[in-house]
Design an enzyme around this catalytic site. Structure first.
Site, PDB file in Angstrom:
ATOM      1  N   ARG A 251      26.562  28.146  54.108  1.00 47.98           N
ATOM      2  CA  ARG A 251      25.139  27.771  54.181  1.00 47.98           C
ATOM      3  C   ARG A 251      24.775  26.985  55.435  1.00 47.98           C
ATOM      4  O   ARG A 251      24.056  26.012  55.399  1.00 47.98           O
ATOM      5  CB  ARG A 251      24.707  26.969  52.930  1.00 47.98           C
ATOM      6  CG  ARG A 251      24.964  27.684  51.611  1.00 47.98           C
ATOM      7  CD  ARG A 251      24.290  29.038  51.488  1.00 47.98           C
ATOM      8  NE  ARG A 251      24.560  29.595  50.165  1.00 47.98           N
ATOM      9  CZ  ARG A 251      25.593  30.407  49.903  1.00 47.98           C
ATOM     10  NH1 ARG A 251      26.419  30.781  50.888  1.00 47.98           N
ATOM     11  NH2 ARG A 251      25.781  30.867  48.695  1.00 47.98           N
TER      12      ARG A 251
ATOM     13  N   SER B 299      29.014  41.952  47.189  1.00 49.13           N
ATOM     14  CA  SER B 299      29.714  41.115  46.197  1.00 49.13           C
ATOM     15  C   SER B 299      28.684  40.475  45.267  1.00 49.13           C
ATOM     16  O   SER B 299      28.952  40.231  44.106  1.00 49.13           O
ATOM     17  CB  SER B 299      30.524  40.023  46.891  1.00 49.13           C
ATOM     18  OG  SER B 299      29.651  39.160  47.587  1.00 49.13           O
TER      19      SER B 299
ATOM     20  N   TYR C  85      22.107  40.667  50.682  1.00 51.17           N
ATOM     21  CA  TYR C  85      21.849  41.518  51.842  1.00 51.17           C
ATOM     22  C   TYR C  85      20.418  42.036  52.020  1.00 51.17           C
ATOM     23  O   TYR C  85      20.098  42.594  53.058  1.00 51.17           O
ATOM     24  CB  TYR C  85      22.845  42.687  51.857  1.00 51.17           C
ATOM     25  CG  TYR C  85      24.265  42.190  52.083  1.00 51.17           C
ATOM     26  CD1 TYR C  85      24.680  41.821  53.353  1.00 51.17           C
ATOM     27  CD2 TYR C  85      25.145  42.046  51.030  1.00 51.17           C
ATOM     28  CE1 TYR C  85      25.962  41.331  53.571  1.00 51.17           C
ATOM     29  CE2 TYR C  85      26.432  41.557  51.238  1.00 51.17           C
ATOM     30  CZ  TYR C  85      26.837  41.194  52.507  1.00 51.17           C
ATOM     31  OH  TYR C  85      28.092  40.703  52.715  1.00 51.17           O
TER      32      TYR C  85
ATOM     33  N   PHE D 193      34.587  50.017  49.694  1.00 49.17           N
ATOM     34  CA  PHE D 193      35.353  49.876  50.940  1.00 49.17           C
ATOM     35  C   PHE D 193      35.241  48.466  51.490  1.00 49.17           C
ATOM     36  O   PHE D 193      34.395  47.730  51.147  1.00 49.17           O
ATOM     37  CB  PHE D 193      34.857  50.902  51.990  1.00 49.17           C
ATOM     38  CG  PHE D 193      33.367  51.007  52.111  1.00 49.17           C
ATOM     39  CD1 PHE D 193      32.647  50.091  52.862  1.00 49.17           C
ATOM     40  CD2 PHE D 193      32.660  52.008  51.442  1.00 49.17           C
ATOM     41  CE1 PHE D 193      31.258  50.187  52.970  1.00 49.17           C
ATOM     42  CE2 PHE D 193      31.272  52.105  51.547  1.00 49.17           C
ATOM     43  CZ  PHE D 193      30.577  51.193  52.315  1.00 49.17           C
TER      44      PHE D 193
HETATM   45  C1  LIG Z   1      27.993  35.066  50.916  1.00 51.48           C
HETATM   46  C2  LIG Z   1      28.454  34.320  52.153  1.00 51.48           C
HETATM   47  C3  LIG Z   1      29.035  35.315  53.148  1.00 51.48           C
HETATM   48  C4  LIG Z   1      27.235  33.620  52.755  1.00 51.48           C
HETATM   49  O1  LIG Z   1      27.589  33.027  54.000  1.00 51.48           O
HETATM   50  P1  LIG Z   1      26.781  31.771  54.579  1.00 51.48           P
HETATM   51  O2  LIG Z   1      27.256  31.553  55.970  1.00 51.48           O
HETATM   52  O3  LIG Z   1      26.880  30.651  53.632  1.00 51.48           O
HETATM   53  O4  LIG Z   1      25.299  32.311  54.608  1.00 51.48           O
HETATM   54  P2  LIG Z   1      24.126  31.789  55.578  1.00 51.48           P
HETATM   55  O5  LIG Z   1      24.215  30.295  55.690  1.00 51.48           O
HETATM   56  O6  LIG Z   1      24.120  32.529  56.858  1.00 51.48           O
HETATM   57  O7  LIG Z   1      22.883  32.213  54.731  1.00 51.48           O
HETATM   58  C5  LIG Z   1      21.923  33.076  55.200  1.00 51.48           C
HETATM   59  C6  LIG Z   1      20.871  33.192  54.140  1.00 51.48           C
HETATM   60  O8  LIG Z   1      21.439  33.872  53.032  1.00 51.48           O
HETATM   61  C7  LIG Z   1      21.280  33.107  51.850  1.00 51.48           C
HETATM   62  N1  LIG Z   1      22.485  33.314  51.060  1.00 51.48           N
HETATM   63  C8  LIG Z   1      23.736  33.189  51.471  1.00 51.48           C
HETATM   64  N2  LIG Z   1      24.593  33.472  50.479  1.00 51.48           N
HETATM   65  C9  LIG Z   1      23.849  33.801  49.422  1.00 51.48           C
HETATM   66  C10 LIG Z   1      24.159  34.163  48.102  1.00 51.48           C
HETATM   67  N3  LIG Z   1      25.443  34.271  47.681  1.00 51.48           N
HETATM   68  N4  LIG Z   1      23.151  34.433  47.269  1.00 51.48           N
HETATM   69  C11 LIG Z   1      21.856  34.316  47.698  1.00 51.48           C
HETATM   70  N5  LIG Z   1      21.517  33.968  48.938  1.00 51.48           N
HETATM   71  C12 LIG Z   1      22.498  33.699  49.801  1.00 51.48           C
HETATM   72  C13 LIG Z   1      21.145  31.688  52.331  1.00 51.48           C
HETATM   73  O9  LIG Z   1      20.461  30.908  51.407  1.00 51.48           O
HETATM   74  C14 LIG Z   1      20.384  31.856  53.617  1.00 51.48           C
HETATM   75  O10 LIG Z   1      19.010  32.036  53.376  1.00 51.48           O
HETATM   76  P3  LIG Z   1      17.960  31.280  54.305  1.00 51.48           P
HETATM   77  O11 LIG Z   1      18.238  31.743  55.686  1.00 51.48           O
HETATM   78  O12 LIG Z   1      16.649  31.724  53.763  1.00 51.48           O
HETATM   79  O13 LIG Z   1      18.246  29.824  54.116  1.00 51.48           O
HETATM   80  C15 LIG Z   1      29.521  33.248  51.819  1.00 51.48           C
HETATM   81  O14 LIG Z   1      29.015  32.395  50.839  1.00 51.48           O
HETATM   82  C16 LIG Z   1      30.814  33.851  51.301  1.00 51.48           C
HETATM   83  O15 LIG Z   1      31.723  34.085  52.088  1.00 51.48           O
HETATM   84  N6  LIG Z   1      30.913  34.091  49.970  1.00 51.48           N
HETATM   85  C17 LIG Z   1      32.119  34.584  49.333  1.00 51.48           C
HETATM   86  C18 LIG Z   1      32.560  35.946  49.839  1.00 51.48           C
HETATM   87  C19 LIG Z   1      31.480  36.992  49.715  1.00 51.48           C
HETATM   88  O16 LIG Z   1      30.763  37.038  48.733  1.00 51.48           O
HETATM   89  N7  LIG Z   1      31.369  37.826  50.751  1.00 51.48           N
HETATM   90  C20 LIG Z   1      30.432  38.920  50.762  1.00 51.48           C
HETATM   91  C21 LIG Z   1      31.193  40.185  50.551  1.00 51.48           C
HETATM   92  S1  LIG Z   1      30.103  41.573  50.352  1.00 51.48           S
END
Ligand SMILES: CC(C)(COP(=O)(O)OP(=O)(O)OC[C@H]1O[C@@H](n2cnc3c(N)ncnc32)[C@H](O)[C@@H]1OP(=O)(O)O)[C@@H](O)C(=O)NCCC(=O)NCCS
Length: 404
Positions: A89, A117, A122, A404
């Site tokens: 975040r 996930s 997205y 994938f």
């Molecule tokens: C999901 C993940 C990649 C997000 O990364 P992050 O660097 O924390 O995300 P960011 O800070 O760039 O967030 C960008 C935006 O997405 C939103 N966001 C991020 N993760 C989110 C989630 N799980 N659910 C809803 N919104 C989310 C943030 O609130 C932010 O919104 P904003 O710009 O309006 O404030 C990270 O939490 C993670 O690695 N999770 C576990 C692994 C995973 O789920 N990977 C995805 C595989 S498909």
């Protein structure tokens, strides 16, 4: 905090870029894990975010050929997205999506696709839910077919190496019929579908690769595992069907009959099935398969006119669509979408939507009218959603049988 996001410059950089997402699987990626990614994601397609030189996030994309209604399109298959919990975040995902989508655009790949996930992540980057996918769990006692038939196919369980050529041949016969399927190279088959390292079994039995031949021709296959267990001396085990693909309706029917007839288990589980799977009509009691649905493939149109040029478009007068695309502004604006594709126009808009809506209808998994009822598409001229639907014909539900 000074975070540097950049493409990997060498093959050695790619494995460390997988580490952040592996953290969430409770592990550190090994060289064995790397075989599922490194042969397919060249370094320049993988991105790492570093804090003072240490990798804290990563992502990468596969270069796919994706089946779409009426053809195929080059697609970037986004995968291995992860941000370390120490850095969540703070906008790192957003930064990586910026770098990655700009890269896909530069490469001239008209669409990007992914499995999410979490369904909340997205949409903000322009991906629309493009299909739904189902899992089933059928008790052995509920596997009778509505119309029993005399099986005539020949089945053979093959070893890892000998399975490659015939399974690939059967898949290739099916692939172009199913929007959502991706072309598979030999390497893909070898490392991602046929290999069976212990780490992928997760408590289940070994991988079985069964080939169905009809009239001497590879016509279908199934990849499945048996998880055996006993309760009071009776099997409570089950067959887990990882993928069952038939090149013809007959092959699909034969395959599932084979899988349901495997003895000494209590039932059969299946995963990632399309919404219109023939099992709904093959089974005498379809309710008993307990079909549970979830979001499937997500699609992002990276280059709107190029993406539509690859997809079959229907007949009818063009529809003018006002498209919003905050993340990839080159797609934003007013497009006249007709049988010949999309071109920019200054005519009055008849529909308005976000780019995610076009991702949702692209493979034929959803309709404009359906999105209009959900408030995701606005009709500015009555009847425009139905006209747009006529321009996006689809004769079956999208099906991507693998994550994938
Ligand atoms: C999901 C993940 C990649 C997000 O990364 P992050 O660097 O924390 O995300 P960011 O800070 O760039 O967030 C960008 C935006 O997405 C939103 N966001 C991020 N993760 C989110 C989630 N799980 N659910 C809803 N919104 C989310 C943030 O609130 C932010 O919104 P904003 O710009 O309006 O404030 C990270 O939490 C993670 O690695 N999770 C576990 C692994 C995973 O789920 N990977 C995805 C595989 S498909």
């Amino acid at each position: 905090m000074n975070i540097d996001i950049a493409a990997c410059s060498s093959a050695e950089d790619v494995l460390p870029a997988l580490a952040p997402v592996w953290h969430y699987f409770g592990a550190t990626p090994t060289a064995q894990d790397g075989t599922r990614f490194l042969p397919f994601i060249e370094p320049s397609r993988a991105f790492a975010a570093k804090d003072s030189g240490a990798v804290v996030a990563g992502c990468g994309s596969f270069p796919f050929e994706l089946t779409v209604p009426g053809g195929t399109v080059r697609a970037a298959g986004l995968s291995v997205v992860g941000v370390s919990p120490t850095h969540r975040r703070r906008g790192i995902l957003r930064g990586m999506m910026r770098a990655q989508l700009d890269d896909v655009h530069r490469r001239g790949e008209p669409v990007a696709i992914l499995w999410a996930s979490e369904d909340t992540i997205y949409g903000q980057f322009g991906y629309g839910m493009a299909s739904v996918s189902g899992d089933i769990e059928v008790a052995k006692s509920a596997t009778a077919f509505a119309q029993p038939f005399k099986a005539r196919g020949e089945f053979r369980i093959l070893g890892e190496t000998e399975a490659l050529a015939p399974l690939a041949e059967a898949y290739e016969r099916a692939r172009l019929d199913h929007p959502g399927m991706i072309a598979r190279s030999e390497e893909w088959w070898r490392h991602r579908r046929l290999a069976d390292p212990e780490s992928r079994r997760q408590g289940a039995g070994e991988l079985n690769r069964v080939l169905l031949s009809l009239d001497g021709r590879p016509s279908g296959y199934a990849l499945y595992r048996i998880t055996q267990k006993f309760e009071a001396g009776i099997s409570a085990g089950y067959v887990s069907v990882i993928e069952a693909v038939g090149a013809t309706p007959e092959a699909t029917r034969e395959l599932w009959r084979f899988l349901f007839d495997i003895d000494w288990v209590a039932g059969v589980k299946g995963m990632l099935l399309p919404m219109d799977h023939p099992l709904f009509f093959l089974l005498a009691r379809p309710r008993e398969m307990k079909f549970r649905i979830h979001d499937g493939l997500w699609v992002r149109l990276v280059d709107l006119p190029a993406a539509l040029a690859q997809r079959r478009l229907g007949e009818g007068a063009p529809v003018v669509i006002e498209v919003a695309d905050a993340f990839c502004s080159w797609n934003a604006g007013r497009w006249s979408v007709g049988p010949k594709g999309a071109e920019r126009t200054t005519a009055d808009a008849e529909l308005a939507c976000d780019i995610t809506a076009l991702g949702s209808v692209y493979l034929g998994g959803f309709r404009f009218a359906q999105l209009e009822r959900a408030g995701r598409v606005t009709e500015l001229r009555p009847g425009a959603a139905a006209r747009a639907d006529a321009l996006f014909p689809a004769d079956r539900a999208p099906w991507c049988p693998e994550i994938f």
